[in-house]
Design an enzyme around this catalytic site. Structure first.
Site: not given
Length: 408
Positions: A147, A184, A188
């Site tokens: 991301t 979250y 990544k």
């Protein structure tokens, strides 16, 4: 030969798998555990577009596109023995890893879901990377959607991957520091570091595809039949800002912009995201880079107020009278941040942008009008006034996307 697509039931994973299957005779193995469907249901929402069962999807892919090379296995990638078995049986030449819990707001609900997100996302990726090494598959091209959220929002232009650090008269190229803003996004960031380490230690070719906020309801392949449709989330937890604004417009509510709304965020259309992943997966092993490569999967940065005004303009084509309202910003943030993010490598990969933002908005509104009843029945899941007192009212709208279901 075969190509493995993880998170293949999800928003990005399914259309990516379908595109790959239409462009190769190799076996395309889909892996998912349907967790995304459960997560969305658990927050009281649903996909606006009905999502067919996997058997129906595969049957439609064969009937409409002639894809006889698709197969599906329902598995949980956090189980190492399962991953080892998948890799030893299928020996993939490429893995497109879109499996993750992709929602920043969902990961912020409480400690339990933060822990779940980190375990789910990191364990699946580690299992795949170590599995490639232990199964002797170090030549397999590992492609993961991470991301752009790992970069945070620095004031300088964001490079496509690393940066040059200078200290006491010396300089060196280093990975961009992790500046993630949610539990979250940190998964990544950790995945990016683990992939770099796997390349260094195991020599696995890595493509770290840093996915921007992805919008749109369909690709050329999914539009061919309703059974091939990918999911479309519009709620606070799993729907990105463009999707939520479009849902507000279709439901007859004004779009709400906090403060000036001039801060910019990186975006990419679903069609452009899928195209890049498919090209990487189908790259000739003899000509692809045997290296660790970072791609900023973004076509442009767009301000929040531009998003709202564009939707309002396009809504007129559908006889929707949509207003844009500004409210006092409850967040401590720079309302005029002009994000710049380099994307030359990704733009070259897809030969430039194929979908304009206006086209994407037109696509979304046209689809949501067909499912207006579903949107209106779940308006409490996306209206800011209703969610104002939610314990996770601050969100980074970077849901990718793209999960041991699918990551976006």
């Amino acid at each position: 030969m075969s190509i493995l697509v993880t998170g293949a039931d999800g928003y990005i994973g399914w259309p990516t798998a379908l595109r790959i299957a239409t462009q190769t005779t190799d076996r395309v193995v889909l892996v998912d555990n349907f967790a995304r469907r459960e997560w969305v249901e658990s927050v009281g929402s649903t996909s606006a577009v009905p999502v067919a069962e996997m058997d129906d999807r595969l049957a439609a892919a064969e009937e409409i596109h002639g894809c006889t090379n698709l197969s599906f296995v329902r598995e949980d990638l956090t189980d190492k023995a399962t991953v080892d078995r998948l890799l030893s049986i299928h020996e993939p030449t490429a893995i497109v890893h879109t499996a993750a819990q992709p929602s920043a707001p969902y990961s912020q609900i409480n400690g339990e879901r933060a822990n779940y997100t980190q375990h789910n996302n990191l364990q699946a990726t580690r299992n795949l990377l170590w599995g490639l090494h232990e199964q002797g598959l170090e030549d397999t091209h590992f492609i993961e959607t991470t991301t752009t959220g790992v970069y945070g929002a620095p004031e300088f232009p964001i490079p496509e991957g690393g940066a040059t650090m200078e200290h006491r008269g010396e300089s060196d190229d280093v990975p961009f520091p992790a500046m993630a803003g949610s539990w979250y996004h940190l998964t990544k960031s950790h995945d990016a570091a683990n992939m770099r380490l796997a390349h260094t230690q195991f020599d696995v070719p890595i493509s770290d595809v840093r996915t921007a906020i992805t919008y749109g309801t369909e690709t050329a392949e999914t539009a061919a039949d309703p059974r091939l449709a990918t999911r479309f989330d519009f709620d606070y937890y799993f729907g990105v800002v463009v999707h939520r604004f479009c849902a507000q417009a279709v439901a007859g509510y004004p779009m709400t912009v906090y403060g000036k709304g001039e801060q910019r965020k990186p975006f990419i259309a679903l069609e452009d995201a899928v195209e890049g992943l498919a090209r990487l997966a189908l790259a000739d092993p003899d000509s692809r880079p045997d290296d660790h490569v970072v791609y900023n999967q973004v076509t442009r940065a767009i301000s929040i107020v531009e998003i709202a005004e564009t939707i309002a303009d396009v809504a007129g084509e559908f006889d929707l009278d949509v207003a844009v309202e500004h409210f006092e910003n409850p967040r401590e943030e720079d309302e005029t941040h002009k994000m710049e993010i380099e994307n030359d490598r990704y733009a070259d990969l897809i030969d430039g942008q194929s979908t304009t933002f206006e086209e994407g908005v037109r696509d979304i509104l046209g689809t949501l009008i067909d499912y207006q009843d579903t949107v209106e029945a779940h308006e409490d899941r996306f209206l800011p006034g209703v969610l104002a007192d939610d314990e996770t009212a601050e969100t980074d709208d970077d849901a990718e996307s793209p999960i041991a279901s699918e990551g976006e």
